[in-house]
Design an enzyme around this catalytic site. Structure first.
Site, short mmCIF file in Angstrom:
data_model
loop_
_atom_site.label_atom_id
_atom_site.label_comp_id
_atom_site.label_asym_id
_atom_site.label_seq_id
_atom_site.Cartn_x
_atom_site.Cartn_y
_atom_site.Cartn_z
N ASP A 153 122.51 66.79 49.19
CA ASP A 153 121.95 67.64 48.44
C ASP A 153 121.84 66.73 47.27
OD1 ASP A 153 120.85 69.75 46.89
OD2 ASP A 153 122.77 69.91 45.97
N GLU A 206 117.80 67.19 51.62
CA GLU A 206 116.84 67.84 51.00
C GLU A 206 115.58 67.33 50.51
OE1 GLU A 206 118.39 71.82 48.96
OE2 GLU A 206 117.47 70.66 47.32
N ASP A 218 126.68 72.15 44.86
CA ASP A 218 126.38 70.80 45.39
C ASP A 218 127.10 70.62 46.77
OD1 ASP A 218 125.10 69.76 42.69
OD2 ASP A 218 127.00 70.47 42.42
#
Length: 238
Positions: free
Chosen positions: A23, A84, A157
């Site tokens: 992330d 991501e 996160d």
């Protein structure tokens, strides 16, 4: 003690896969290494959040994220890195910082010959919870259940990094004969070799995988498709 799952990287192989989910963020970058098995269960191997301060020199912040990625790649030797995808939003500095963090992580994987896959935030949520607009707590609960964690993953996160890894495992067809990474586009939107190979072997996909591939095809052609993954319009501020 049960035997460790056999790992492998070949597309369509009936083996477990080790995935480093990321992330990305410059202030907080979540990393999660998971081992996903053919029976759609998984286990956490490692998780951490690499943080930098806004008052640090930009070059030092980027270097810190790069070194964290390199260490995890070298220690855990994942089969693939799943990250991501960055989306534009109103906060331009946050977007730039996220893109910079993504770039050094991707470069670290590429330098080691580790393939990289991108997934949108809504694809991740849909894969983990069946809802592309799921709330953070719903994602956290499903991550805990899938990986059989003792408690909810924290901070957010770390949760998101776990979720990206799980999303890639399920979309890439771990435990099936069909590589659904064919449904995952590169950051530039180009079709990968895996996509082209999967398109030549539609008969090997399960009904659910064929439906997903059809949704991806329609979305790429600009047509609406019921059940197709949504597109996120932004990411949280970092």
């Amino acid at each position: 003690m049960s035997a460790a799952p056999v790992r492998g990287t070949a597309a369509g192989s009936l083996v477990a896969q080790r995935i480093l989910g990321v992330d990305p963020g410059l202030t907080r970058c979540g990393f999660a290494v998971v081992e996903m098995r053919p029976d759609r269960t998984g286990a956490s191997v490692a998780v951490e959040v690499a943080g930098t301060r806004s008052d640090q020199d930009l070059a030092e912040r980027i270097l810190a994220i790069q070194r964290a990625a390199e260490r995890l790649l070298d220690v855990h030797a994942p089969d693939v890195l799943a990250i991501e995808r960055v989306f534009a939003q109103n906060n331009a500095p946050t977007v730039v910082g996220t893109a910079q963090a993504s770039g050094v992580v991707i470069a670290a994987a590429a330098a080691r010959g580790i393939p990289v896959a991108w997934h949108t935030p809504s694809e991740v949520k849909a894969a983990v919870t069946d809802d592309g607009a799921a709330a953070k707590d719903a994602v956290a609960r499903m991550v805990q259940r899938i990986l059989r964690l003792d408690e909810l993953p924290k901070p957010v996160d770390a949760t998101d990094a776990y979720a990206v890894a799980i999303c890639h495992a399920w979309r890439s067809g771990v435990g099936t004969r069909h590589d659904m990474s064919a449904g995952t586009r590169t950051h530039q939107g180009a079709r990968t070799a895996a996509q082209q190979a999967a398109a030549r072997q539609p008969s090997e996909a399960t009904p659910a995988q064929r439906a997903w591939a059809e949704a991806e095809r329609r979305a790429a052609n600009g047509r609406s498709s019921p059940g197709a993954p949504g597109v996120s319009r932004g990411r949280r501020a970092r």
